[in-house]
Design an enzyme around this catalytic site. Structure first.
Site, short mmCIF file in Angstrom:
data_model
loop_
_atom_site.label_atom_id
_atom_site.label_comp_id
_atom_site.label_asym_id
_atom_site.label_seq_id
_atom_site.Cartn_x
_atom_site.Cartn_y
_atom_site.Cartn_z
N HIS A 412 0.81 -1.22 0.00
CA HIS A 412 0.00 0.00 0.00
C HIS A 412 0.85 1.27 0.00
CE1 HIS A 412 -3.80 1.82 -0.12
NE2 HIS A 412 -4.45 1.00 0.68
N ASP A 416 -2.01 1.90 -4.90
CA ASP A 416 -3.30 2.29 -4.31
C ASP A 416 -4.34 1.22 -4.59
OD1 ASP A 416 -2.25 4.70 -3.38
OD2 ASP A 416 -2.70 5.73 -5.26
#
Length: 440
Positions: A412, A416
Site C-alpha cells: 500500500h 493504491d
C-alpha cells in the site's frame, strides 16, 4: 605434514556470508581432493563446497545452522606434504578480498583437538540433505515386514511421509500419488478419509523438535520481513474462465509434441499484456533508498512448493514468450527447483510473483508479497456454479459456468487500492475473452 586452512570462497555476487546446512565430514574424517565438504546456503541458492586438498579434517567452522563469512575459515585440514602453490594463492586471495588475511600454514600455533561430534549435529545435518536422499535415523529402525519393504521402495515419498505411513500402518503402495508420482502428506490424508479403516486407528505420533535451518530458515526470515515492513492489502475478484478453459482444451488437442498447457501459461500471458498500462504493479521498492523501480520487462517469479520448502524460480522476460514457451519454461524451472538443481540466477531478480495452489487453491487467498516486489497474484480453484448469462437477444438464462477468483496482494506504500482493482478488472476482461490473449 602441513595444516591447511580452507577459507570460504566467494559463492555469489553480493554475498557476505553463508549458512551451514549440512556437513559431509566430521572432525577426524579423511577427505579426498574435490570431495564434498559441506553444503552452504545463501539468500539465493545452496552451494556444495568441495575440498581443494586431500587430508584429515582437524577443525570445522561450526554446527549446522551457523553462518560463516566469505573469506572466513570453513575447515582446517591436515595434508601430507606441501599444499600446492595454486591452492594457497587462491585461498589467500579469498581471505584478502574479505579483509581477513589467511593464516600461513607454518603460523598456525593453536592446538587443535580432535573431538567426536555431538550425535545431534549429524541428525541436524541429515535434515538438510537434498531431495530424494533418505535421512539417516539416530538409531537403527526395526526391519519392516518383507511385504511392506518390497512395496515401499517402489514408490516415491519423502522420509517424513514414509515414517508417518509406517506409524499409521499404511502400505504406501495402496496410496494414490500426485501426478508426478510422489506421495505427499495430502495423499495420506485423502487415503485415510476414504479408507475408513485407518481413520483414528493409528498410534499417536511422538512429539519431535525440528531445527529451523537452511531453506526453511530463509523462508521464515523473508516472510517475517515482508509482513513487518510492508502494509499489505488484498483484493479478490471473480472471473468466468469457461471460454478460457474451452480454448485451453482446443489448444491441447492440437499441440503435437509441445508441452501440455495448464491454465498458468494463459494467465501469465494475460498478465504480461495487462501490465504495460499498470507499471506500478511490476515494480520493486528499495526501502533504504526510498526508490521505486518500475520495470519494463516482466521477470515473473513462480512460487513452487518443494520437499524442502517454498522456492521462487524466475521466468525471465515472460512478456516475450508465447504460450508453449511459457509452458516449457514453467516445467523446466519447477523441476529444477524441486530437484535442487536451480541456479542462483534462476532464483532471484523477479519483478512480480504468481502463486498458485492448483486444485487446492481455495475460494480466496491473501498471499504474502515476495519482498522487494510490490505485488503478488494468486489464482484460486476453478469451481462450477450456476450463473445468470445474458443472451444475444438481451434475455438472461441460467447456465453452468466455470468460475475462478483472482487474488492480488499489494504494497500500500506503492500501489493504491483503486490501481490494484483496475488492474484485476482489466486482467479479468482478457481472461474472459481468450482471443485477446492469443492476439499478437
Amino acid at each position: 605434514m602441513a595444516k591447511f586452512t580452507f577459507n570460504l570462497p566467494d559463492i555469489g555476487e553480493g554475498i557476505a556470508e553463508a549458512e551451514i546446512v549440512a556437513w559431509h565430514v566430521k572432525v577426524g574424517d579423511r577427505i579426498e581432493e574435490d570431495g564434498q565438504l559441506a553444503d552452504m546456503m545463501t539468500d539465493k541458492a545452496t552451494v556444495e563446497m568441495e575440498s581443494p586438498v586431500s587430508g584429515t579434517v582437524l577443525e570445522v567452522a561450526g554446527e549446522v545452522g551457523d553462518t560463516v563469512a566469505i573469506g572466513g575459515m570453513l575447515a582446517v585440514i591436515e595434508v601430507e606434504g606441501e599444499v600446492p602453490d595454486d591452492v594457497l594463492e587462491v585461498n589467500e586471495a579469498v581471505a584478502e578480498a574479505a579483509d581477513a588475511p589467511a593464516p600461513k600454514d607454518d603460523e598456525v600455533e593453536k592446538r587443535i583437538e580432535v573431538e567426536n561430534p555431538d550425535p545431534s549435529d549429524q541428525e541436524d545435518a541429515a535434515e538438510a540433505v537434498e531431495k530424494d536422499k533418505p535421512a539417516p535415523a539416530p538409531t537403527p529402525a526395526p526391519a519392516p515386514a518383507p511385504s511392506s519393504a518390497a512395496t515401499d521402495t517402489k514408490v516415491l515419498a519423502s522420509p517424513a511421509v514414509r515414517k508417518r505411513a509406517k506409524d499409521l500402518g499404511i502400505d504406501l503402495a495402496q496410496v494414490k500419488p500426485h501426478e508426478d508420482g510422489r506421495i505427499r502428506h495430502a495423499d495420506l490424508d485423502a487415503f485415510i478419509s476414504y479408507s475408513g479403516g485407518y481413520a483414528g486407528s493409528g498410534p499417536a505420533r511422538a512429539d519431535e523438535e525440528v531445527k529451523v535451518i537452511g531453506l526453511r530458515k530463509r523462508i521464515a526470515e523473508n516472510m517475517a520481513a515482508s509482513k513487518r515492513n510492508i502494509p499489505h492489502f488484498t483484493y479478490v475478484e471473480e472471473t468466468d474462465v469457461t471460454a478460457l478453459e474451452e480454448t485451453r482444451a482446443q489448444l491441447n488437442e492440437n499441440r503435437g509434441d509441445r508441452p501440455k498447457l495448464t491454465l498458468l501459461p494463459l494467465l501469465i500471458s494475460a498478465i504480461c499484456k495487462t501490465l504495460p498500462d499498470f507499471p506500478m504493479i511490476n515494480a520493486r521498492f528499495d526501502d533504504e533508498a526510498r526508490v521505486v523501480t518500475r520495470h519494463g520487462a516482466v521477470h515473473l517469479g513462480m512460487a513452487t512448493m518443494t520437499d524442502n520448502g517454498l522456492m521462487v524460480p524466475v521466468i525471465r522476460d515472460a512478456q516475450n514468450q508465447n504460450l508453449w514457451q511459457l509452458a516449457r519454461e514453467i516445467g523446466r524451472l519447477a523441476e529444477a527447483a524441486r530437484s535442487g538443481t536451480a541456479k542462483s540466477e534462476e532464483l532471484s531478480g523477479s519483478t512480480l510473483t504468481i502463486t498458485s495452489l492448483g486444485p487446492l487453491g481455495g475460494v480466496a487467498t491473501t498471499p504474502v508479497i515476495n519482498r522487494p516486489e510490490v505485488a503478488i497474484i494468486g489464482p484460486n480453484r476453478i469451481i462450477e456454479r450456476p450463473m445468470f448469462v445474458r443472451q444475444p437477444d438481451g434475455q438472461e438464462r441460467i447456465e453452468k459456468r466455470k468460475l475462478m477468483n483472482i487474488s492480488i496482494s499489494c504494497d500500500h506504500r506503492v500501489v493504491d487500492g483503486y490501481d490494484a482493482a483496475a488492474f484485476v478488472q482489466e486482467l479479468k476482461k482478457k481472461l474472459e475473452a481468450p482471443a485477446t490473449i492469443l492476439a499478437g
